[in-house]
Design a protein around this motif. Structure first.
Motif, short mmCIF file in Angstrom:
data_model
loop_
_atom_site.label_atom_id
_atom_site.label_comp_id
_atom_site.label_asym_id
_atom_site.label_seq_id
_atom_site.Cartn_x
_atom_site.Cartn_y
_atom_site.Cartn_z
N GLU A 219 0.85 -1.27 0.17
CA GLU A 219 -0.01 0.03 -0.09
C GLU A 219 1.01 1.06 0.09
OE1 GLU A 219 -3.34 1.56 2.93
OE2 GLU A 219 -1.65 1.09 3.79
N GLN A 220 1.93 1.35 0.67
CA GLN A 220 2.71 2.38 0.73
C GLN A 220 3.90 2.68 -0.23
OE1 GLN A 220 4.32 1.28 4.74
NE2 GLN A 220 2.20 2.15 5.83
N MET A 221 4.25 1.70 -0.87
CA MET A 221 5.42 2.17 -1.63
C MET A 221 5.03 2.65 -2.98
SD MET A 221 6.17 -1.63 -3.82
CE MET A 221 6.46 -2.70 -2.49
N GLN A 222 5.97 3.55 -3.47
CA GLN A 222 5.91 4.25 -4.71
C GLN A 222 6.66 3.73 -5.90
OE1 GLN A 222 4.33 7.16 -4.63
NE2 GLN A 222 3.85 6.90 -2.41
N VAL A 223 6.29 4.02 -7.01
CA VAL A 223 6.63 3.43 -8.19
C VAL A 223 7.99 4.18 -8.62
CG1 VAL A 223 6.52 3.01 -10.65
CG2 VAL A 223 4.62 2.74 -9.27
N ALA A 224 9.06 3.26 -8.71
CA ALA A 224 10.49 4.12 -8.92
C ALA A 224 10.77 4.32 -10.27
CB ALA A 224 11.53 2.77 -8.36
N MET A 225 10.20 3.64 -11.35
CA MET A 225 10.19 3.94 -12.75
C MET A 225 9.21 3.16 -13.57
SD MET A 225 13.61 3.30 -15.25
CE MET A 225 13.24 1.33 -15.58
N THR A 226 8.79 3.93 -14.41
CA THR A 226 7.81 3.73 -15.38
C THR A 226 8.27 3.91 -16.91
OG1 THR A 226 6.07 4.44 -13.97
CG2 THR A 226 5.29 3.79 -16.27
N MET A 227 8.07 2.74 -17.69
CA MET A 227 8.41 2.36 -18.97
C MET A 227 6.85 2.31 -19.85
SD MET A 227 11.76 0.16 -19.01
CE MET A 227 11.83 0.32 -20.82
N VAL A 228 7.01 2.90 -20.90
CA VAL A 228 5.89 2.97 -21.74
C VAL A 228 6.46 2.71 -23.37
CG1 VAL A 228 3.71 3.75 -22.99
CG2 VAL A 228 4.30 4.08 -20.55
N GLY A 229 6.13 1.47 -24.07
CA GLY A 229 6.74 1.09 -25.14
C GLY A 229 8.24 1.09 -25.23
N GLY A 230 8.94 0.67 -23.96
CA GLY A 230 10.09 0.55 -24.08
C GLY A 230 10.96 1.90 -23.57
N LYS A 231 10.31 2.91 -23.41
CA LYS A 231 10.83 4.21 -23.06
C LYS A 231 10.50 4.66 -21.79
CE LYS A 231 10.40 6.13 -27.89
NZ LYS A 231 9.96 7.17 -28.79
N ILE A 232 11.43 5.22 -21.04
CA ILE A 232 11.24 5.47 -19.63
C ILE A 232 10.40 6.96 -19.61
CG2 ILE A 232 12.41 6.28 -17.43
CD1 ILE A 232 14.60 4.50 -18.17
N VAL A 233 9.29 6.89 -19.20
CA VAL A 233 8.51 8.14 -18.95
C VAL A 233 8.26 8.66 -17.73
CG1 VAL A 233 7.10 7.50 -20.77
CG2 VAL A 233 6.33 6.81 -18.66
N HIS A 234 8.83 7.97 -16.53
CA HIS A 234 8.93 8.39 -15.17
C HIS A 234 10.08 7.81 -14.47
CE1 HIS A 234 7.61 9.23 -11.06
NE2 HIS A 234 7.55 8.10 -10.62
N ARG A 235 10.65 8.59 -13.65
CA ARG A 235 11.68 8.19 -12.68
C ARG A 235 11.49 8.86 -11.69
NH1 ARG A 235 16.50 5.19 -14.26
NH2 ARG A 235 16.37 6.02 -16.34
N ARG A 236 11.37 8.26 -10.44
CA ARG A 236 11.28 8.71 -9.14
C ARG A 236 12.66 9.32 -8.66
NH1 ARG A 236 7.50 9.37 -5.36
NH2 ARG A 236 8.15 9.61 -3.15
#
Length: 237
Positions: A219-236
């Motif tokens: 419940e508490q953890m935060q996403v460290a990184m998100t990839m869409v179509g192989g491209k990094i779109v978010h990095r904490r």
């Protein structure tokens, strides 16, 4: 006695709130959509609402089979035992959300603790052999998908304790519900929903393993990184 409530709103496409129309005209609409080759998903909150949906789907199926076409019941609150075989025969998918996580105390107030605990019975749906796709129903319920997984494995609510402990599912099952089963719902399981060669690289990186970490950390953890179509779109940071 069947619960007489269904959601009083509709959404775009082929979504309906059952109590926006009587059984006969609703069934007529569903049958016509089936004739046109559309896939139907209907919001149903309460066992009476589920009955109305199943009655319409069965009438459509009698004219042109819907099994394998992934017709859907949205939400599917408080189903009754006699409804599961009907769902299975039609090949329905259940689109489930974590409403209870937020609304547990309110539902206890409305329906009492026993009935409220049967809201979104994930364990039963899976044990009955139904495919369940998990989501948040944002903006009705806050959007964080990890809250969905946390609720499904713990049946914990924000302020009302645990409701329906017998409906907990495993972490692996919850992960499948939130990923590949969602892709299955939209006929996209060959291109997304799991990390495999040839599929879209849509994924998140988490700071801990949600299969082994302390339950509350999900419940508490935060996403460290998100990839869409192989491209990094978010990095904490």
């Amino acid at each position: 006695m069947r619960e007489p409530y269904a959601e009083p709103w509709g959404e775009g496409g082929t979504f309906f709130g059952v109590n926006t129309m009587k059984q006969a005209p609703y069934t007529d609409v569903v049958k016509e959509l089936n004739r046109l080759g559309w896939r139907v998903a209907t919001h149903a909150v309460g066992d009476a609402a589920i009955d109305e949906v199943l009655t319409a789907y069965e009438a459509a199926d009698a004219e042109k089979p819907i099994a394998g076409r992934r017709w859907t019941i949205e939400h599917g609150f408080i189903p009754q035992p006699d409804q599961f075989p009907r769902m299975k025969k039609l090949g329905l998918v259940i689109s489930a959300q974590n409403h209870l996580y937020l609304a547990g105390p309110s539902l206890v107030n409305y329906w009492g603790p026993t009935r409220a605990a049967r809201t979104t019975p994930m364990r039963t749906y899976l044990d009955q052999g139904l495919v369940v796709a998990g989501g948040t129903d944002s903006a009705v319920v806050p959007y964080p998908p990890l809250w969905v997984i946390y609720h499904f494995v713990s049946r914990a609510t924000i302020s009302g304790g645990v409701l329906g402990a017998d409906q907990k599912i495993s972490r692996k099952e919850a992960l499948q519900v939130a990923t590949i089963n969602n892709a299955y719902l939209t006929f996209e399981e060959q291109t997304k929903g799991s990390i495999e060669r040839g599929k879209l690289a849509d994924l998140v990186v988490l700071p801990e393993d949600i299969l082994t970490c302390p339950e509350k950390r999900i419940e508490q953890m935060q996403v460290a990184m998100t990839m869409v179509g192989g491209k990094i779109v978010h990095r904490r940071r």
